[in-house]
Design an enzyme around this catalytic site. Structure first.
Site, PDB file in Angstrom:
ATOM      1  N   GLY A  32       0.822  -1.079   0.193  1.00  0.00           N
ATOM      2  CA  GLY A  32       0.086  -0.110  -0.165  1.00  0.00           C
ATOM      3  C   GLY A  32       0.747   1.149  -0.055  1.00  0.00           C
ATOM      4  N   ASN A  58       2.530  -2.840  -4.142  1.00  0.00           N
ATOM      5  CA  ASN A  58       1.446  -2.009  -4.205  1.00  0.00           C
ATOM      6  C   ASN A  58       0.564  -2.787  -5.364  1.00  0.00           C
ATOM      7  OD1 ASN A  58      -0.018   0.630  -3.390  1.00  0.00           O
ATOM      8  ND2 ASN A  58      -0.371   0.854  -5.681  1.00  0.00           N
ATOM      9  N   ALA A  65      -8.718   2.144   4.950  1.00  0.00           N
ATOM     10  CA  ALA A  65      -9.020   1.228   5.766  1.00  0.00           C
ATOM     11  C   ALA A  65     -10.636   0.737   5.680  1.00  0.00           C
ATOM     12  CB  ALA A  65      -9.158   2.247   7.069  1.00  0.00           C
ATOM     13  N   SER A 122      -0.069   8.435  13.876  1.00  0.00           N
ATOM     14  CA  SER A 122      -0.747   9.935  14.034  1.00  0.00           C
ATOM     15  C   SER A 122       0.489  10.766  13.357  1.00  0.00           C
ATOM     16  CB  SER A 122      -1.247  10.344  15.273  1.00  0.00           C
ATOM     17  OG  SER A 122      -1.522  11.840  14.946  1.00  0.00           O
ATOM     18  N   LYS A 141      -5.637   5.550  19.349  1.00  0.00           N
ATOM     19  CA  LYS A 141      -5.439   6.404  18.294  1.00  0.00           C
ATOM     20  C   LYS A 141      -6.935   6.896  17.914  1.00  0.00           C
ATOM     21  CE  LYS A 141      -4.069   8.224  14.285  1.00  0.00           C
ATOM     22  NZ  LYS A 141      -5.102   8.514  13.369  1.00  0.00           N
ATOM     23  N   HIS A 154      -7.126   9.791  20.537  1.00  0.00           N
ATOM     24  CA  HIS A 154      -6.345  10.676  20.254  1.00  0.00           C
ATOM     25  C   HIS A 154      -7.236  11.776  19.101  1.00  0.00           C
ATOM     26  CE1 HIS A 154      -3.761  12.569  17.114  1.00  0.00           C
ATOM     27  NE2 HIS A 154      -2.702  12.761  17.984  1.00  0.00           N
ATOM     28  N   ASN A 155      -7.686  10.944  18.199  1.00  0.00           N
ATOM     29  CA  ASN A 155      -8.234  11.712  17.107  1.00  0.00           C
ATOM     30  C   ASN A 155      -9.597  12.612  17.598  1.00  0.00           C
ATOM     31  OD1 ASN A 155      -6.420  10.631  15.775  1.00  0.00           O
ATOM     32  ND2 ASN A 155      -7.799  10.486  13.848  1.00  0.00           N
ATOM     33  N   GLU A 182      -8.219  15.467  19.521  1.00  0.00           N
ATOM     34  CA  GLU A 182      -7.898  16.452  18.289  1.00  0.00           C
ATOM     35  C   GLU A 182      -9.215  17.345  17.853  1.00  0.00           C
ATOM     36  OE1 GLU A 182      -5.575  14.356  15.237  1.00  0.00           O
ATOM     37  OE2 GLU A 182      -6.802  15.756  13.777  1.00  0.00           O
ATOM     38  N   TYR A 183     -10.198  16.798  17.746  1.00  0.00           N
ATOM     39  CA  TYR A 183     -11.569  17.376  17.442  1.00  0.00           C
ATOM     40  C   TYR A 183     -11.810  18.396  18.543  1.00  0.00           C
ATOM     41  CZ  TYR A 183     -13.121  14.365  13.523  1.00  0.00           C
ATOM     42  OH  TYR A 183     -13.510  13.797  12.421  1.00  0.00           O
TER      43      TYR A 183
HETATM   44  P1  NBP Z   1      -5.487   5.428   0.947  1.00  0.00           P
HETATM   45  O1  NBP Z   1      -6.259   5.445   2.056  1.00  0.00           O
HETATM   46  O2  NBP Z   1      -5.586   6.485  -0.035  1.00  0.00           O
HETATM   47  O3  NBP Z   1      -5.459   4.185   0.336  1.00  0.00           O
HETATM   48  C1  NBP Z   1      -4.769   4.031  -1.236  1.00  0.00           C
HETATM   49  C2  NBP Z   1      -3.970   2.743  -0.930  1.00  0.00           C
HETATM   50  O4  NBP Z   1      -4.885   1.644  -0.859  1.00  0.00           O
HETATM   51  C3  NBP Z   1      -3.375   2.464  -2.378  1.00  0.00           C
HETATM   52  O5  NBP Z   1      -2.265   1.818  -2.099  1.00  0.00           O
HETATM   53  C4  NBP Z   1      -4.327   1.500  -2.992  1.00  0.00           C
HETATM   54  O6  NBP Z   1      -3.788   0.647  -4.073  1.00  0.00           O
HETATM   55  C5  NBP Z   1      -4.505   0.579  -1.880  1.00  0.00           C
HETATM   56  N1  NBP Z   1      -5.996  -0.438  -2.004  1.00  0.00           N
HETATM   57  C6  NBP Z   1      -7.188  -0.066  -2.116  1.00  0.00           C
HETATM   58 BR1  NBP Z   1      -7.682   1.730  -1.903  1.00  0.00          BR
HETATM   59  N2  NBP Z   1      -8.049  -1.031  -2.272  1.00  0.00           N
HETATM   60  C7  NBP Z   1      -7.199  -2.021  -2.232  1.00  0.00           C
HETATM   61  C8  NBP Z   1      -7.313  -3.510  -2.420  1.00  0.00           C
HETATM   62  N3  NBP Z   1      -8.550  -4.061  -2.601  1.00  0.00           N
HETATM   63  N4  NBP Z   1      -6.250  -4.179  -2.404  1.00  0.00           N
HETATM   64  C9  NBP Z   1      -5.146  -3.671  -2.269  1.00  0.00           C
HETATM   65  N5  NBP Z   1      -4.752  -2.559  -2.243  1.00  0.00           N
HETATM   66  C10 NBP Z   1      -5.883  -1.681  -2.059  1.00  0.00           C
HETATM   67  O7  NBP Z   1      -3.882   5.701   1.312  1.00  0.00           O
HETATM   68  P2  NBP Z   1      -3.186   6.842   2.338  1.00  0.00           P
HETATM   69  O8  NBP Z   1      -3.982   8.072   2.289  1.00  0.00           O
HETATM   70  O9  NBP Z   1      -1.735   6.629   2.228  1.00  0.00           O
HETATM   71  O10 NBP Z   1      -3.658   5.934   3.759  1.00  0.00           O
HETATM   72  C11 NBP Z   1      -3.425   4.646   4.015  1.00  0.00           C
HETATM   73  C12 NBP Z   1      -4.045   4.613   5.460  1.00  0.00           C
HETATM   74  O11 NBP Z   1      -3.452   5.157   6.282  1.00  0.00           O
HETATM   75  C13 NBP Z   1      -5.263   4.600   5.638  1.00  0.00           C
HETATM   76  O12 NBP Z   1      -6.151   3.469   6.207  1.00  0.00           O
HETATM   77  C14 NBP Z   1      -5.933   5.867   6.201  1.00  0.00           C
HETATM   78  O13 NBP Z   1      -6.919   6.026   7.014  1.00  0.00           O
HETATM   79  C15 NBP Z   1      -4.651   5.811   7.021  1.00  0.00           C
HETATM   80  N6  NBP Z   1      -4.014   7.751   7.043  1.00  0.00           N
HETATM   81  C16 NBP Z   1      -3.638   7.917   8.071  1.00  0.00           C
HETATM   82  C17 NBP Z   1      -3.025   9.297   8.121  1.00  0.00           C
HETATM   83  C18 NBP Z   1      -2.574   9.528   9.627  1.00  0.00           C
HETATM   84  O14 NBP Z   1      -2.319  10.933   9.720  1.00  0.00           O
HETATM   85  N7  NBP Z   1      -2.404   8.885  10.403  1.00  0.00           N
HETATM   86  C19 NBP Z   1      -3.053  10.195   7.065  1.00  0.00           C
HETATM   87  C20 NBP Z   1      -3.718   9.784   5.955  1.00  0.00           C
HETATM   88  C21 NBP Z   1      -4.252   8.148   6.039  1.00  0.00           C
HETATM   89  P3  NBP Z   1      -3.832   1.148  -5.439  1.00  0.00           P
HETATM   90  O15 NBP Z   1      -2.752   2.344  -5.684  1.00  0.00           O
HETATM   91  O16 NBP Z   1      -3.592   0.012  -6.302  1.00  0.00           O
HETATM   92  O17 NBP Z   1      -5.139   1.781  -5.902  1.00  0.00           O
END
Ligand code: NBP
Length: 478
Positions: free
Chosen positions: A9, A32, A76, A128, A183, A186-187, A190-191
């Protein structure tokens, strides 16, 4: 295989975490679903460290040393389950699957149970700090078994943010869903933090008559004191920003409808189930919901309210100081509520969470990072059984000192018709905890009247019911 960790991913979060591992000297396998993303990572950042590109799940698994550590960073929800289904047949007992996405802790509990049947460790990890944190050092909240932490922990400690005293911002939170639960809270916090800062801004703007630029200056001043935090710092940046197209303050050209992705809502939903009053977090979620009801708000603009009267210069400065007091005291309440929820969750799910440890790993890397968290850590470290942060002697003294100003601000907001649900809910919670007698006694009387729900007496053991429809004599219940 020889890679110490694999990341599948490679959207922004996965890519940056993979780079963070590589920059810290680990050999990282990357994968990926869409292989172009894997190739792009190698092309752009391959020179940063020791990457192994894998184009198929089989190649990916084969690239990992045993027991394998495989981090899933996909969207997720269903995608996480799809990826787990795809990889489990390729893995062996003892391997560790890490979910670093924003999973709901109940999903993490289920996945952990399911993978345990295969002898695979499933570790739900709350991360986070957003995109930048993932690359430079996030705050990391791992759940899962102690055994899996022994293998994974030292690696997470290398990529995590570090507090000022050098402590890595990660620690084993507890089994199964504990990391994702923490986590989530935490969020929620944050809100609440964001809502309280927004209310302070609104009051300084509407009541003190300050411009956004002046409020930015005020916040910069606050940021050198006890409110020192990332969120206050970036708020000042946003308020000081001028829109290039119009020359107006940026905050005046943005639509006033706040969006949300759902973790704040989960915090409140879970708190309702646990029976923990997280009113500050709930008000923050509801304030975003209210802001989003554009049609309703448009229709309601005709409702009467007071005529706003902006304070004079001298009064405005004194008022701004009172707002700082109200903001600080309300913030203490939000954290007291959030930590209460973590304690209650820990008890309900058998997690045994070290609350001081949680405060410690939130000190850097995450969105709510703040000097304040050092004080929370100290409060729990000196009194591990502390039932509420509000009862820590230092916080009790500070909220006690703040209370006159806090009350004056909430009263002034009500008088002037400025909505401050966060400040007001925090104050009501504080007074609710303080109260010698609550009107809950009357609530019990009402419940007994209409539903024979019974009540307990202040002077005798047992449950009782009054024959409200009869001679109103009292009978023992049951
Ligand atoms: P996204 O949440 O936008 O997910 C995109 C990724 O998921 C791509 O690699 C995509 O592959 C893959 N994917 C999907 Br959609 N469906 C799939 C499937 N059926 N099989 C395999 N791969 C699949 O990515 P992100 O924004 O980097 O976030 C990743 C995680 O981190 C999420 O759970 C998100 O909630 C969390 N997050 C956390 C924060 C933070 O601050 N902690 C911020 C942002 C996100 P593809 O390229 O082939 O479509």
């Amino acid at each position: 295989g020889t890679a110490q960790i694999g990341v599948t991913g490679l959207a922004v979060m996965g890519r940056n975490l993979a780079r963070n591992f590589a920059r810290n000297g680990f050999r990282v396998a990357v994968h990926n679903r869409t292989t172009a993303k894997t190739d792009a990572l190698i092309e752009e950042f391959g020179g940063e460290g020791d990457f192994v590109a894998a184009h198929t799940p089989e190649e990916f698994v084969a690239a990992l040393e045993r027991p394998r550590r495989l981090m899933v960073m996909v969207k997720a929800g269903d995608p996480t389950d799809a990826v787990i289904r795809e990889f489990v047949p390729l893995l062996e007992a003892g391997d560790v699957v890490i979910d670093g996405g924003n999973a709901h802790f109940e999903d993490t509990r289920r996945r952990e149970r399911e993978l345990r049947e295969h002898g695979i460790h499933f570790v739900g990890v709350g991360i986070s700090g957003g995109e930048e944190g993932a690359l430079e050092g996030p705050s990391i909240m791992p759940g899962g078994s102690k055994e899996s932490y022994a293998s994974l922990g030292p690696m997470l400690e290398r990529i995590a943010a570090r507090a000022q005293d050098g402590t890595p911002c990660t620690t084993h939170i507890g089994p199964d869903g504990a990391g994702h639960f923490v986590k989530m809270v935490h969020n929620g916090i944050e809100y609440a933090d964001m809502q309280l800062i927004a209310e302070a801004y609104d009051l300084l703007r509407s009541v003190a008559g300050y411009s956004p630029a002046r409020i930015a200056e005020t916040f910069r001043g606050w940021n050198t004191g006890r409110l020192d935090s990332y969120l206050i710092e970036i708020t000042a940046e946003v308020l000081a920003h001028t829109d290039a197209a119009t020359g107006k303050p940026f905050v005046d050209v943005v639509q006033d409808r706040a969006e949300q992705k759902g973790t704040g809502r989960w915090t409140v939903q879970t708190a309702l189930d646990l029976g923990v009053p997280v009113s500050g977090i709930a008000e923050a979620v509801f304030a975003r919901s209210l802001s989003g009801h554009a049609d309703l708000r448009e229709a309601a603009r005709t409702l009467p309210g007071p005529t706003a009267s902006v304070l004079g210069e001298a009064e405005a400065a004194a008022f701004a100081d009172r707002v700082e007091q109200a903001l600080y005291a309300s913030k203490v309440v939000s954290y007291a509520q959030g930590f209460h929820q973590i304690r209650a969750g820990g008890e309900a799910y058998g997690w045994d969470i070290d609350l001081g440890g949680v405060a410690s790993i939130w000190r850097a890397g995450c969105i709510i990072r703040a000097a304040f968290l050092d004080r929370i850590r100290a409060a729990y470290d000196s009194r591990p059984g502390l039932v509420s942060l509000l009862l820590d002697p230092r916080f009790a003294r500070e909220t006690g000192t703040a209370q006159d100003d806090w009350r004056a601000v909430v009263a002034e907001a009500a008088r002037q018709g400025v909505p401050t649900p966060g400040f007001a809910a925090a104050l009501a919670y504080y007074d609710g905890l303080r109260a010698g007698r609550l009107p809950a006694a009357l609530t019990q009387g009402q419940r007994d009247f209409f539903g024979a729900h019974t009540y307990r007496r202040t002077d005798r053991e047992g449950s009782f019911h009054t024959l409200w429809g009869g001679d109103r004599s009292e009978v023992p219940a049951g």
